[in-house]
Structure formats: structure tokens, C-alpha cells
Design a protein around this motif. Structure first.
Motif, PDB file in Angstrom:
ATOM      1  N   SER A   1      29.593  45.461  42.226  1.00  0.00           N
ATOM      2  CA  SER A   1      30.817  44.759  41.833  1.00  0.00           C
ATOM      3  C   SER A   1      30.870  43.388  42.511  1.00  0.00           C
ATOM      4  O   SER A   1      30.568  43.270  43.698  1.00  0.00           O
ATOM      5  CB  SER A   1      32.056  45.558  42.248  1.00  0.00           C
ATOM      6  OG  SER A   1      32.133  46.799  41.594  1.00  0.00           O
ATOM      7  N   ARG A   2      31.271  42.385  41.743  1.00  0.00           N
ATOM      8  CA  ARG A   2      31.483  41.056  42.311  1.00  0.00           C
ATOM      9  C   ARG A   2      32.968  40.932  42.639  1.00  0.00           C
ATOM     10  O   ARG A   2      33.811  40.929  41.750  1.00  0.00           O
ATOM     11  CB  ARG A   2      31.044  39.965  41.323  1.00  0.00           C
ATOM     12  CG  ARG A   2      29.534  39.836  41.209  1.00  0.00           C
ATOM     13  CD  ARG A   2      29.128  38.851  40.113  1.00  0.00           C
ATOM     14  NE  ARG A   2      29.752  37.538  40.242  1.00  0.00           N
ATOM     15  CZ  ARG A   2      29.308  36.566  41.044  1.00  0.00           C
ATOM     16  NH1 ARG A   2      28.225  36.772  41.788  1.00  0.00           N
ATOM     17  NH2 ARG A   2      29.919  35.397  41.094  1.00  0.00           N
ATOM     18  N   VAL A   3      33.261  40.848  43.928  1.00  0.00           N
ATOM     19  CA  VAL A   3      34.641  40.894  44.406  1.00  0.00           C
ATOM     20  C   VAL A   3      34.970  39.586  45.120  1.00  0.00           C
ATOM     21  O   VAL A   3      34.262  39.192  46.058  1.00  0.00           O
ATOM     22  CB  VAL A   3      34.844  42.079  45.365  1.00  0.00           C
ATOM     23  CG1 VAL A   3      36.272  42.095  45.911  1.00  0.00           C
ATOM     24  CG2 VAL A   3      34.518  43.401  44.668  1.00  0.00           C
ATOM     25  N   LEU A   4      36.041  38.927  44.689  1.00  0.00           N
ATOM     26  CA  LEU A   4      36.530  37.736  45.369  1.00  0.00           C
ATOM     27  C   LEU A   4      37.786  38.109  46.156  1.00  0.00           C
ATOM     28  O   LEU A   4      38.713  38.707  45.601  1.00  0.00           O
ATOM     29  CB  LEU A   4      36.837  36.619  44.382  1.00  0.00           C
ATOM     30  CG  LEU A   4      37.314  35.295  44.995  1.00  0.00           C
ATOM     31  CD1 LEU A   4      36.757  34.102  44.215  1.00  0.00           C
ATOM     32  CD2 LEU A   4      38.841  35.202  45.037  1.00  0.00           C
TER      33      LEU A   4
ATOM     34  N   GLN B   1      35.042  43.981  54.627  1.00  0.00           N
ATOM     35  CA  GLN B   1      34.183  45.045  55.155  1.00  0.00           C
ATOM     36  C   GLN B   1      34.218  46.299  54.279  1.00  0.00           C
ATOM     37  O   GLN B   1      33.186  46.953  54.074  1.00  0.00           O
ATOM     38  CB  GLN B   1      34.608  45.373  56.579  1.00  0.00           C
ATOM     39  CG  GLN B   1      34.451  44.200  57.537  1.00  0.00           C
ATOM     40  CD  GLN B   1      35.036  44.495  58.896  1.00  0.00           C
ATOM     41  OE1 GLN B   1      34.441  45.219  59.712  1.00  0.00           O
ATOM     42  NE2 GLN B   1      36.217  43.943  59.172  1.00  0.00           N
ATOM     43  N   ILE B   2      35.393  46.631  53.756  1.00  0.00           N
ATOM     44  CA  ILE B   2      35.489  47.791  52.864  1.00  0.00           C
ATOM     45  C   ILE B   2      34.689  47.550  51.595  1.00  0.00           C
ATOM     46  O   ILE B   2      33.956  48.437  51.120  1.00  0.00           O
ATOM     47  CB  ILE B   2      36.970  48.088  52.549  1.00  0.00           C
ATOM     48  CG1 ILE B   2      37.663  48.653  53.794  1.00  0.00           C
ATOM     49  CG2 ILE B   2      37.102  49.059  51.379  1.00  0.00           C
ATOM     50  CD1 ILE B   2      39.172  48.750  53.675  1.00  0.00           C
ATOM     51  N   ALA B   3      34.801  46.351  51.034  1.00  0.00           N
ATOM     52  CA  ALA B   3      34.043  46.032  49.820  1.00  0.00           C
ATOM     53  C   ALA B   3      32.538  46.128  50.069  1.00  0.00           C
ATOM     54  O   ALA B   3      31.789  46.667  49.249  1.00  0.00           O
ATOM     55  CB  ALA B   3      34.417  44.643  49.310  1.00  0.00           C
ATOM     56  N   LYS B   4      32.091  45.601  51.222  1.00  0.00           N
ATOM     57  CA  LYS B   4      30.666  45.689  51.542  1.00  0.00           C
ATOM     58  C   LYS B   4      30.229  47.137  51.702  1.00  0.00           C
ATOM     59  O   LYS B   4      29.127  47.521  51.298  1.00  0.00           O
ATOM     60  CB  LYS B   4      30.360  44.896  52.810  1.00  0.00           C
ATOM     61  CG  LYS B   4      30.454  43.376  52.655  1.00  0.00           C
ATOM     62  CD  LYS B   4      29.536  42.852  51.555  1.00  0.00           C
ATOM     63  CE  LYS B   4      28.071  43.130  51.843  1.00  0.00           C
ATOM     64  NZ  LYS B   4      27.194  42.611  50.747  1.00  0.00           N
TER      65      LYS B   4
ATOM     66  N   GLY C   1      29.189  48.660  48.548  1.00  0.00           N
ATOM     67  CA  GLY C   1      28.056  48.062  47.856  1.00  0.00           C
ATOM     68  C   GLY C   1      28.388  46.864  47.012  1.00  0.00           C
ATOM     69  O   GLY C   1      27.581  46.456  46.160  1.00  0.00           O
ATOM     70  N   ALA C   2      29.544  46.243  47.222  1.00  0.00           N
ATOM     71  CA  ALA C   2      29.960  45.098  46.421  1.00  0.00           C
ATOM     72  C   ALA C   2      29.344  43.804  46.937  1.00  0.00           C
ATOM     73  O   ALA C   2      28.936  43.701  48.096  1.00  0.00           O
ATOM     74  CB  ALA C   2      31.486  44.989  46.423  1.00  0.00           C
ATOM     75  N   TYR C   3      29.300  42.817  46.048  1.00  0.00           N
ATOM     76  CA  TYR C   3      28.961  41.439  46.406  1.00  0.00           C
ATOM     77  C   TYR C   3      30.284  40.743  46.675  1.00  0.00           C
ATOM     78  O   TYR C   3      31.159  40.674  45.801  1.00  0.00           O
ATOM     79  CB  TYR C   3      28.207  40.760  45.261  1.00  0.00           C
ATOM     80  CG  TYR C   3      27.808  39.324  45.530  1.00  0.00           C
ATOM     81  CD1 TYR C   3      26.567  39.023  46.080  1.00  0.00           C
ATOM     82  CD2 TYR C   3      28.669  38.274  45.225  1.00  0.00           C
ATOM     83  CE1 TYR C   3      26.185  37.702  46.317  1.00  0.00           C
ATOM     84  CE2 TYR C   3      28.304  36.952  45.460  1.00  0.00           C
ATOM     85  CZ  TYR C   3      27.059  36.678  45.999  1.00  0.00           C
ATOM     86  OH  TYR C   3      26.703  35.371  46.243  1.00  0.00           O
ATOM     87  N   VAL C   4      30.454  40.193  47.885  1.00  0.00           N
ATOM     88  CA  VAL C   4      31.757  39.695  48.311  1.00  0.00           C
ATOM     89  C   VAL C   4      31.761  38.173  48.396  1.00  0.00           C
ATOM     90  O   VAL C   4      30.924  37.568  49.082  1.00  0.00           O
ATOM     91  CB  VAL C   4      32.159  40.294  49.672  1.00  0.00           C
ATOM     92  CG1 VAL C   4      33.469  39.681  50.160  1.00  0.00           C
ATOM     93  CG2 VAL C   4      32.289  41.801  49.561  1.00  0.00           C
TER      94      VAL C   4
ATOM     95  N   GLY D   1      30.266  39.979  56.836  1.00  0.00           N
ATOM     96  CA  GLY D   1      29.395  40.432  55.762  1.00  0.00           C
ATOM     97  C   GLY D   1      29.576  39.741  54.442  1.00  0.00           C
ATOM     98  O   GLY D   1      28.929  40.116  53.454  1.00  0.00           O
ATOM     99  N   ALA D   2      30.447  38.743  54.361  1.00  0.00           N
ATOM    100  CA  ALA D   2      30.651  38.043  53.088  1.00  0.00           C
ATOM    101  C   ALA D   2      29.335  37.453  52.594  1.00  0.00           C
ATOM    102  O   ALA D   2      28.589  36.827  53.356  1.00  0.00           O
ATOM    103  CB  ALA D   2      31.693  36.943  53.244  1.00  0.00           C
ATOM    104  N   ASP D   3      29.041  37.655  51.318  1.00  0.00           N
ATOM    105  CA  ASP D   3      27.802  37.138  50.730  1.00  0.00           C
ATOM    106  C   ASP D   3      27.915  35.663  50.375  1.00  0.00           C
ATOM    107  O   ASP D   3      26.915  34.940  50.357  1.00  0.00           O
ATOM    108  CB  ASP D   3      27.469  37.935  49.465  1.00  0.00           C
ATOM    109  CG  ASP D   3      27.230  39.392  49.757  1.00  0.00           C
ATOM    110  OD1 ASP D   3      26.157  39.729  50.297  1.00  0.00           O
ATOM    111  OD2 ASP D   3      28.127  40.212  49.459  1.00  0.00           O
ATOM    112  N   GLU D   4      29.120  35.231  50.081  1.00  0.00           N
ATOM    113  CA  GLU D   4      29.353  33.856  49.661  1.00  0.00           C
ATOM    114  C   GLU D   4      30.703  33.436  50.236  1.00  0.00           C
ATOM    115  O   GLU D   4      31.659  34.221  50.209  1.00  0.00           O
ATOM    116  CB  GLU D   4      29.374  33.795  48.131  1.00  0.00           C
ATOM    117  CG  GLU D   4      29.343  32.429  47.527  1.00  0.00           C
ATOM    118  CD  GLU D   4      29.229  32.496  46.002  1.00  0.00           C
ATOM    119  OE1 GLU D   4      29.692  31.538  45.350  1.00  0.00           O
ATOM    120  OE2 GLU D   4      28.693  33.500  45.478  1.00  0.00           O
TER     121      GLU D   4
END
Length: 310
Positions: A148-151, A165-168, A171-174, A190-193
Motif C-alpha cells: 500500500s502507498r500511504v501518505l 511505524q504502524i504502516a511500515k 508492509g506499506a510504502y510510506v 522508516g519513511a520511504d519518501e
């Protein structure tokens, strides 16, 4: 244990000066209740809102606070899951069941779970309300999962830094939207972007997001451009949503808002993530119980503020 305790109460609505140190009888637990000796109480923006307006609690007198970490001092009839001496944390029933700004508080036994051993009481007190809000928004409302791509707008705040952290952990892309000064902080989480909210070019470049979690109360329509069709927009500011509903329907975007609920299943999930070091609550500052007004008036740089209770 003495018969009285210190609480922070108020007899009128207003600024921090209305909060008073008051002596009150220590209550006794009834059926299904536990009495908790409070070691730390979380400070949330909703505390100051209720101090000023009585939004959920009506007219004073009342005692603020919903986040609690402490030791079970006594149990009421029918309680089998806790015993005196247990270290527990959780959220008092929201919104009507406040009272954490005190040395002792009564709580529903099943709203509280064992505190992970490695968490300090201030760290544990930083988790329940903000953590349950993030969990209920992302996992139970938006149903995020691997890929999931989550903003997350406001990703460095009390709810936001836990939501990252919960989104990561799911398995989400944060994608984290923050002020420039908090960019490194959310990367460590852990934010990816990371998007600088003040950089219009960066903001405009965000597309094809599955879920937006807005913790800031901004204009919902301003973030609809980020979402793909059939994406989900979740806001913690319900009043902002009606004006944007027609635009959401035009874009085929699902919208939702929520009022956090005390939830043993959610608390156990947060406790497990914390125990596995996948969820690390950040305490920006701690204050003595008697400085509750100062704690409410001081905006955290990241994470949240916590009261230390004697």
C-alpha cells in the motif's frame, strides 16, 4: 496507601491557569474495574481543547487526560486478567471517561494491557490515544497492507510518528509530509519518501497514493490530487469533510473520519509491535503532574508530551 490523592482539576473553562492542584479521595474499583496508580499520563491536543471549550466533557469540574501507564493498585469484582502489582497501560474510555491527570484512576479492566517491559512509563503513556488513533485509521478503516502507498500528513506529530511505524509494520510504502526540520526524524522512523510541506514542487509531484491519513485538519480537497481513483482519505478533523464530499465523490475517493475508541485488541497489537521494537513512541518532554498547564501549552517538536505522576 493513603486515603487521598492529588488530581489536576478545573472549575471553569479557560487557559492553563484554570488547572488546579486538588486533593480528592482515592476511589475504589467496582465490578470490572481496576484502580491504577498512575506513573505517567499522556498529554494530547484534545486535552487543551476540552480545557478551553469542554468539547466532550461539558461544563467543569472535571479532570483531564486519557493516556495512562502505571501499576494496578486494586481490582474490582469479576476482574481476572489483572492483579495488584501488574504494570499496565491503556486509554480511559474516550471521550467521556477522562481522569488521567491524577495519582490514581479507575479504569475498565479490559481497556488495559500489560506494559512491554522495555518501555518506560512515560514511553508507554505516549502510546494509547495516539497509537489507537493511528491503528484504527490505517489498519481498521483504510485496511492497509503490503505494498500500500500511504501518505501521512503531519508525520512527525503524536499520531503521525506512530502512524509511520504502524504502516511500515504492515508492509506499506510510506510518504511522510512534514516541515523541513523534521525530515531526518521521520526517515529514522522508516519513511520511504519525505515531502517538505512548504515545497510546492515536491507536494505537487505526489501521485497514485492508496491512502492519505491527514492528522493536521487541513483542507481535504487539497490532498485528493495525491490519491488514485478508489483511494481512501482518512481525516482526524471531521468538520473539514462535508465541504469536500462532493469532490471526493467526483473523484471516486472513499472518505472517512473517526473518533478513537478504547480497544483491547488494538492495545494488544500496539503492545506487540512495541515489544518487537517495531513501534517506538517518542516522548518530546516530560513535566511534573503539577505543571499540566505548561505541558498542554508547549507544542512538541515531535512525538508528544507526558506528565510524570508521583
Amino acid at each position: 496507601m493513603t486515603d487521598t490523592m492529588i488530581t489536576i482539576s478545573q472549575n471553569e473553562l479557560g487557559g492553563p491557569e484554570v488547572l488546579e492542584v486538588v486533593s480528592a479521595p482515592i476511589p475504589q474499583p467496582g465490578l470490572g474495574q481496576i484502580l491504577i496508580h498512575v506513573h505517567a499520563a499522556g498529554v494530547n491536543p484534545i486535552d487543551a481543547t476540552n480545557r478551553q471549550t469542554g468539547l466532550f466533557l461539558g461544563q467543569p469540574p472535571f479532570v483531564l487526560g486519557w493516556d495512562v501507564s502505571g501499576t494496578v493498585a486494586a481490582v474490582g469484582g469479576g476482574v481476572s486478567i489483572h492483579k495488584p502489582g501488574d504494570q499496565v497501560f491503556g486509554m480511559l474510555p474516550f471521550p467521556a471517561g477522562s481522569g488521567a491527570y491524577a495519582q490514581y484512576v479507575l479504569a475498565p479492566a479490559r481497556a488495559f494491557v500489560p506494559k512491554p517491559a522495555h518501555l518506560s512509563h512515560p514511553e508507554a503513556a505516549a502510546l494509547p490515544l495516539a497509537g489507537l488513533t493511528a491503528w484504527q485509521a490505517l489498519v481498521e478503516t483504510a485496511h492497509i497492507g503490503p505494498g500500500s502507498r500511504v501518505l501521512i500528513n503531519g508525520a512527525a506529530g503524536g499520531v503521525g510518528h506512530l502512524a509511520v511505524q504502524i504502516a511500515k509494520s504492515r508492509g506499506a510504502y510510506v510518504i511522510a509530509v512534514v516541515s523541513a526540520g523534521n525530515a531526518d526524524f521521520v526517515r529514522v522512523l522508516g519513511a520511504d519518501e519525505v515531502i517538505d510541506r512548504a515545497d510546492a514542487a515536491q507536494v505537487a509531484g505526489v501521485r497514485d497514493v492508496d491512502v492519505v491519513l491527514d492528522t493536521t485538519g487541513g483542507d481535504p480537497a487539497a490532498t485528493f490530487e495525491f490519491l488514485r481513483a478508489d483511494g481512501t482519505f482518512v481525516t482526524l478533523a471531521p468538520r473539514a469533510l462535508p465541504a469536500a464530499q462532493a469532490e471526493a465523490e467526483r473523484r471516486k475517493i472513499r472518505t472517512a473520519t473517526l473518533l478513537v475508541e478504547a480497544d483491547r485488541v488494538g492495545m494488544n497489537a500496539l503492545a506487540e509491535l512495541a515489544a518487537n521494537k517495531q513501534l517506538v513512541p517518542v516522548v518530546d518532554a516530560t513535566y511534573p503532574l503539577q505543571q499540566a498547564g505548561i505541558a498542554q501549552a508547549t507544542k512538541p517538536k515531535s512525538g508528544k508530551n507526558v506528565l510524570l505522576v508521583a
